[in-house]
Design an enzyme around this catalytic site. Structure first.
Site, PDB file in Angstrom:
ATOM      1  N   ILE A  82       0.812  -1.224   0.000  1.00  0.00           N
ATOM      2  CA  ILE A  82       0.000   0.000   0.000  1.00  0.00           C
ATOM      3  C   ILE A  82       0.840   1.266   0.000  1.00  0.00           C
ATOM      4  O   ILE A  82       0.324   2.352  -0.183  1.00  0.00           O
ATOM      5  CB  ILE A  82      -0.975   0.058   1.202  1.00  0.00           C
ATOM      6  CG1 ILE A  82      -0.253  -0.265   2.507  1.00  0.00           C
ATOM      7  CG2 ILE A  82      -2.183  -0.820   0.984  1.00  0.00           C
ATOM      8  CD1 ILE A  82      -1.139  -0.072   3.742  1.00  0.00           C
ATOM      9  N   GLY A  83       2.098   1.144   0.215  1.00  0.00           N
ATOM     10  CA  GLY A  83       2.927   2.354   0.226  1.00  0.00           C
ATOM     11  C   GLY A  83       4.393   1.988   0.217  1.00  0.00           C
ATOM     12  O   GLY A  83       4.783   0.898   0.634  1.00  0.00           O
ATOM     13  N   GLY A  85       8.014   4.009   1.061  1.00  0.00           N
ATOM     14  CA  GLY A  85       8.688   5.243   1.447  1.00  0.00           C
ATOM     15  C   GLY A  85      10.152   5.171   1.105  1.00  0.00           C
ATOM     16  O   GLY A  85      10.582   4.268   0.369  1.00  0.00           O
ATOM     17  N   TYR A  87      12.605   4.307   2.871  1.00  0.00           N
ATOM     18  CA  TYR A  87      13.358   3.158   3.365  1.00  0.00           C
ATOM     19  C   TYR A  87      12.492   1.976   3.776  1.00  0.00           C
ATOM     20  O   TYR A  87      12.998   0.968   4.234  1.00  0.00           O
ATOM     21  CB  TYR A  87      14.279   3.583   4.513  1.00  0.00           C
ATOM     22  CG  TYR A  87      13.598   3.860   5.821  1.00  0.00           C
ATOM     23  CD1 TYR A  87      13.806   3.014   6.907  1.00  0.00           C
ATOM     24  CD2 TYR A  87      12.750   4.946   5.988  1.00  0.00           C
ATOM     25  CE1 TYR A  87      13.191   3.256   8.121  1.00  0.00           C
ATOM     26  CE2 TYR A  87      12.139   5.198   7.188  1.00  0.00           C
ATOM     27  CZ  TYR A  87      12.357   4.349   8.256  1.00  0.00           C
ATOM     28  OH  TYR A  87      11.743   4.598   9.451  1.00  0.00           O
ATOM     29  N   GLY A  88      11.197   2.073   3.584  1.00  0.00           N
ATOM     30  CA  GLY A  88      10.343   0.960   3.972  1.00  0.00           C
ATOM     31  C   GLY A  88       9.263   0.684   2.945  1.00  0.00           C
ATOM     32  O   GLY A  88       8.928   1.540   2.131  1.00  0.00           O
ATOM     33  N   VAL A  90       5.281  -0.703   2.822  1.00  0.00           N
ATOM     34  CA  VAL A  90       4.155  -0.886   3.735  1.00  0.00           C
ATOM     35  C   VAL A  90       3.110  -1.770   3.054  1.00  0.00           C
ATOM     36  O   VAL A  90       2.768  -1.551   1.889  1.00  0.00           O
ATOM     37  CB  VAL A  90       3.547   0.473   4.145  1.00  0.00           C
ATOM     38  CG1 VAL A  90       2.428   0.274   5.159  1.00  0.00           C
ATOM     39  CG2 VAL A  90       4.621   1.389   4.729  1.00  0.00           C
ATOM     40  N   LYS A 105       4.803  -2.337   8.164  1.00  0.00           N
ATOM     41  CA  LYS A 105       5.904  -1.668   7.441  1.00  0.00           C
ATOM     42  C   LYS A 105       7.154  -2.522   7.578  1.00  0.00           C
ATOM     43  O   LYS A 105       7.533  -2.900   8.687  1.00  0.00           O
ATOM     44  CB  LYS A 105       6.116  -0.292   8.065  1.00  0.00           C
ATOM     45  CG  LYS A 105       7.284   0.497   7.516  1.00  0.00           C
ATOM     46  CD  LYS A 105       7.075   1.964   7.874  1.00  0.00           C
ATOM     47  CE  LYS A 105       8.330   2.756   7.930  1.00  0.00           C
ATOM     48  NZ  LYS A 105       8.075   4.162   8.271  1.00  0.00           N
ATOM     49  N   ASP A 234       9.688  15.036  11.228  1.00  0.00           N
ATOM     50  CA  ASP A 234       9.370  14.871   9.804  1.00  0.00           C
ATOM     51  C   ASP A 234       7.864  15.044   9.591  1.00  0.00           C
ATOM     52  O   ASP A 234       7.250  14.276   8.850  1.00  0.00           O
ATOM     53  CB  ASP A 234       9.851  13.500   9.311  1.00  0.00           C
ATOM     54  CG  ASP A 234       9.999  13.444   7.796  1.00  0.00           C
ATOM     55  OD1 ASP A 234       9.997  14.518   7.144  1.00  0.00           O
ATOM     56  OD2 ASP A 234      10.121  12.331   7.253  1.00  0.00           O
TER      57      ASP A 234
END
Ligand code: ATP
Ligand code: MG
Length: 408
Positions: A82-83, A85, A87-88, A90, A105, A234
């Site tokens: 679903i995502g 980023g 560095y990860g 998800v 994640k 962040d």
């Protein structure tokens, strides 16, 4: 109509070290999924499976590695990505035990920078003794190696793997295994099905009531984090997720990869909660310049700042949300909520412009047709003050936010 700007901005060569390291990682192709063995491998034919359910007791009690048993269902079934980023990755997941829909994640813990970010997220989420409705709910963290999972607990000196992760982060060199036997940290958390703040705001008509509710929710989340001595570092619309399962939209502050638990400020109340407002997070100085440039306070660019940096980021987010000011991210080409200063054909982050000229006056509202009350104009100006000492802290902000109305 939103203000859109593409590309033309400066300051990238002055971007802080941590942020540059994140950007570099984005160019590395995503790693292959981890090898799954035993019961996990069987489940992988249809879905990917994380640490087996039978491991649960052993993980909670001993903290040692747990072997998959062929009869046990997977602890979590991964449904879909679903995502992704910096560095990860998800995934949407389903709990094998309860059937609950969750988000997981996965962070590959080989490069020391990844481990550093994973541990920052782990320490922040596990340091919270209580939950808050506007902070993403953390369920557990599982450390996986060779298809075997063990639940990670904070400061577990019995766990050799945990200690080696800390060592990897501190020494800045690979300690854990080799490329062919990767190690992963899995963060299990509540699933936010409503997307992020960018998607939510930009796909709907402007609504002052929603804006006001979001302002209160975000302020409450930041006050909670600061009360618990966590500086997020962040805050940006991509890291603010939404659930609508109970009807009204509920914001969830997420992504604690750059967060800092201000150690030494951990005086706890009788019930384990960190309620002592006198232990002041705003007096804890931080020095690693990190964050996402459009939301970074002037003092963050210089690498000498406190929790007030989160207040500045929140000011940028709220200003952009009310006026629907957006820019196009040069790397992802996504439209993002965020205010900036126009200098000729370039757009410059507000914090960077204030660093160059602390006396610069911010034009709030930016658009002539925006209807903004005097109260919110002043509040935003205070939140975006060049000098952090002139900004309200999260606790003052909570009481002031309660009293302002958005529209004039
Ligand atoms: N709990 C969740 N529920 C639903 N989606 C989520 C959840 N957590 C993360 N995501 C999705 O995955 C994306 C990446 O997550 P996250 O920001 O935590 O990762 P990251 O690697 O730290 O990203 P970056 O460093 O680029 O901000 C989010 O922008 C969001 O779209
Ligand atoms: Mg993120």
């Amino acid at each position: 109509m939103e203000t859109r700007h593409d590309g033309g901005r400066r300051g990238t060569q002055r971007a802080p070290e941590r942020r540059l390291r994140r950007a570099e990682r984005e160019r590395v192709p995503p790693p292959p999924p981890p090898p799954l063995r035993g019961a996990c491998a069987a489940a992988a034919a249809t879905t990917k499976a994380l640490a087996p359910a039978s491991a649960s007791t052993a993980m909670e009690v001993g903290g040692g590695p747990s072997q998959a048993s062929s009869s046990s269902p997977p602890r979590y079934r991964l449904v879909a990505e679903i995502g992704r980023g910096a560095y990860g990755v998800v995934y949407e997941a389903v709990s094998g035990r309860t059937g609950a829909r969750l988000a997981v994640k996965r962070i590959r813990c080989d490069a020391p920078e990844n481990v550093e970010l994973a541990l920052a997220e782990f320490w922040a989420l596990t340091s919270l003794r209580r939950r808050h409705p506007n902070v993403v709910r953390f369920e557990e963290c599982v450390l996986q190696r060779d298809g075997l999972g063990q639940r990670m607990s904070h400061g577990n000196k019995q766990s050799a793997l945990y200690l080696r992760l800390v060592e990897t982060s501190l020494k800045g060199e690979r300690i854990l295994g080799y490329a062919e036997e990767p190690c992963y940290l899995w963060f299990v958390m509540e699933y936010c099905e409503g997307g992020d703040l960018n998607q939510y705001i930009l796909s709907r008509r402007p609504d002052p009531a929603t804006n006001k509710s979001f302002m209160l929710q975000l302020t409450s989340a930041i006050a909670f984090l600061h009360k618990n001595h966590i500086v997020h570092r962040d805050l940006k619309p991509d890291n603010i997720l939404i659930t609508e399962t109970s009807g009204a939209p509920i914001l969830k502050v997420a992504d604690f990869g750059l967060s800092k638990v201000c150690a030494g400020l951990t005086a706890r109340g009788k019930d384990g909660g960190n309620d002592d407002k006198n232990v002041n997070v705003n007096k804890y100085w931080l020095s690693s310049a990190c964050g996402s440039d459009f939301y970074m306070a002037p003092e963050v660019w210089e690498g000498h700042y406190t929790a007030k940096a989160d207040i500045f980021a929140l000011g940028i987010i709220i200003w952009a949300m009310i006026e629907r000011i957006t820019f196009i991210d040069a790397e992802t080409k996504k439209e993002l909520l965020g205010t900036y200063i126009k200098q000729g054909t370039e757009i410059v982050p507000v914090g960077e412009a204030l660093l160059e000229n602390p006396k610069m006056e911010l034009h709030i509202p930016q658009k002539r047709r925006t209807s903004m009350s005097e109260g919110i104009k002043q509040l935003l100006k205070d939140m975006l003050a060049a000098n952090p000492q002139d900004r309200p802290d999260a606790f003052e902000l909570e009481s002031r936010m309660d009293q302002v109305t958005c529209a004039a």
